[in-house]
Design a protein around this motif. Structure first.
Motif, PDB file in Angstrom:
ATOM      1  N   UNK A  71      42.706  42.794  26.509  1.00  0.00           N
ATOM      2  CA  UNK A  71      42.164  41.914  25.470  1.00  0.00           C
ATOM      3  C   UNK A  71      40.753  41.424  25.762  1.00  0.00           C
ATOM      4  N   UNK A  72      40.411  41.310  27.039  1.00  0.00           N
ATOM      5  CA  UNK A  72      39.135  40.696  27.414  1.00  0.00           C
ATOM      6  C   UNK A  72      38.224  41.630  28.197  1.00  0.00           C
ATOM      7  N   UNK A  73      38.661  42.851  28.407  1.00  0.00           N
ATOM      8  CA  UNK A  73      37.868  43.845  29.132  1.00  0.00           C
ATOM      9  C   UNK A  73      37.568  43.441  30.571  1.00  0.00           C
ATOM     10  N   UNK A  74      38.482  42.681  31.187  1.00  0.00           N
ATOM     11  CA  UNK A  74      38.324  42.343  32.602  1.00  0.00           C
ATOM     12  C   UNK A  74      38.660  43.605  33.402  1.00  0.00           C
ATOM     13  N   UNK A  75      37.732  44.089  34.227  1.00  0.00           N
ATOM     14  CA  UNK A  75      38.015  45.298  34.999  1.00  0.00           C
ATOM     15  C   UNK A  75      39.199  45.094  35.955  1.00  0.00           C
ATOM     16  N   UNK A  76      40.194  45.973  35.918  1.00  0.00           N
ATOM     17  CA  UNK A  76      41.333  45.837  36.825  1.00  0.00           C
ATOM     18  C   UNK A  76      40.911  45.770  38.299  1.00  0.00           C
ATOM     19  N   UNK A  77      39.866  46.484  38.645  1.00  0.00           N
ATOM     20  CA  UNK A  77      39.376  46.458  40.025  1.00  0.00           C
ATOM     21  C   UNK A  77      38.890  45.066  40.428  1.00  0.00           C
ATOM     22  N   UNK A  78      38.323  44.336  39.474  1.00  0.00           N
ATOM     23  CA  UNK A  78      37.873  42.963  39.739  1.00  0.00           C
ATOM     24  C   UNK A  78      39.078  42.080  40.078  1.00  0.00           C
ATOM     25  N   UNK A  79      40.160  42.244  39.331  1.00  0.00           N
ATOM     26  CA  UNK A  79      41.388  41.475  39.589  1.00  0.00           C
ATOM     27  C   UNK A  79      41.969  41.871  40.948  1.00  0.00           C
ATOM     28  N   UNK A  80      41.994  43.173  41.231  1.00  0.00           N
ATOM     29  CA  UNK A  80      42.510  43.641  42.526  1.00  0.00           C
ATOM     30  C   UNK A  80      41.673  43.112  43.686  1.00  0.00           C
ATOM     31  N   UNK A  81      40.374  43.085  43.515  1.00  0.00           N
ATOM     32  CA  UNK A  81      39.458  42.674  44.594  1.00  0.00           C
ATOM     33  C   UNK A  81      39.469  41.184  44.858  1.00  0.00           C
ATOM     34  N   UNK A  82      39.512  40.388  43.792  1.00  0.00           N
ATOM     35  CA  UNK A  82      39.347  38.936  43.938  1.00  0.00           C
ATOM     36  C   UNK A  82      40.589  38.128  43.582  1.00  0.00           C
ATOM     37  N   UNK A  83      41.544  38.750  42.911  1.00  0.00           N
ATOM     38  CA  UNK A  83      42.719  38.043  42.421  1.00  0.00           C
ATOM     39  C   UNK A  83      42.459  37.477  41.042  1.00  0.00           C
ATOM     40  N   UNK A  84      43.526  37.319  40.271  1.00  0.00           N
ATOM     41  CA  UNK A  84      43.391  36.793  38.909  1.00  0.00           C
ATOM     42  C   UNK A  84      42.846  35.371  38.914  1.00  0.00           C
ATOM     43  N   UNK A  85      43.160  34.615  39.961  1.00  0.00           N
ATOM     44  CA  UNK A  85      42.660  33.248  40.084  1.00  0.00           C
ATOM     45  C   UNK A  85      41.413  33.297  40.953  1.00  0.00           C
ATOM     46  N   UNK A  86      40.282  33.537  40.292  1.00  0.00           N
ATOM     47  CA  UNK A  86      38.994  33.622  40.980  1.00  0.00           C
ATOM     48  C   UNK A  86      37.887  33.343  39.972  1.00  0.00           C
TER      49      UNK A  86
END
Length: 159
Positions: A61-76
């Motif tokens: 929905x928001x185009x957040x790169x999955x790699x960004x979530x993997x690298x930093x966590x969803x709470x970042x």
């Protein structure tokens, strides 16, 4: 200021600029959207809200790169920034708020304890982020996050 007063103040600022706001909420689960739309006439300045609780929803929905979530966590702050920018771009609103955090009572870690909430505020020219640590039960943390998000947006728009 209480949530109702915050909403009225934000509405006045947005209406004076002929602007709209959109939201990307995770841990607050739509509480900010609900708070804003309590005010009659909010359709003049409230564009839309995305409740992106899962990582998949943040990406889709928001185009957040999955790699960004993997690298930093969803709470970042990195993910909060991407969420705010995604809501801003995808909605066409003038300003967007994002919230992602750990409301509890479980889910916290030593690095990101319960009450850790990351925020993003995106406008045409800039995206700001901030991390806060709130105390209390789940509902109290969510309420504090809602009020903080609105207070900071008002301050940003007034500066």
């Amino acid at each position: 200021m209480n949530p109702s007063d915050l909403t009225k103040t934000l509405a006045q600022i947005l209406l004076s600029r002929n602007w709209t706001v959109s939201l990307a909420e995770s841990c607050t689960g739509g509480l900010v959207c609900a708070t804003l739309t309590e005010l009659a006439g909010s359709s003049e300045w409230f564009e839309r809200g995305y409740i992106t609780y899962s990582n998949e929803a943040k990406a889709e929905c928001l185009d957040v790169p999955p790699l960004l979530i993997e690298s930093h966590g969803a709470v970042s702050e990195q993910v909060a920034k991407a969420m705010a920018e995604g809501a801003h771009m995808n909605s066409g609103s003038n300003v967007a708020i994002s919230i992602t955090g750990v409301a509890g009572p479980s889910g916290g870690s030593a690095e990101k304890p319960v009450g850790t909430v990351c925020f993003g505020w995106a406008t045409e020219n800039q995206t700001l982020t901030k991390t806060m640590h709130f105390e209390g039960d789940r509902q109290t943390i969510r309420q504090q996050a809602t009020e903080f998000a609105l207070t900071e947006l008002i301050a940003l728009l007034r500066s």
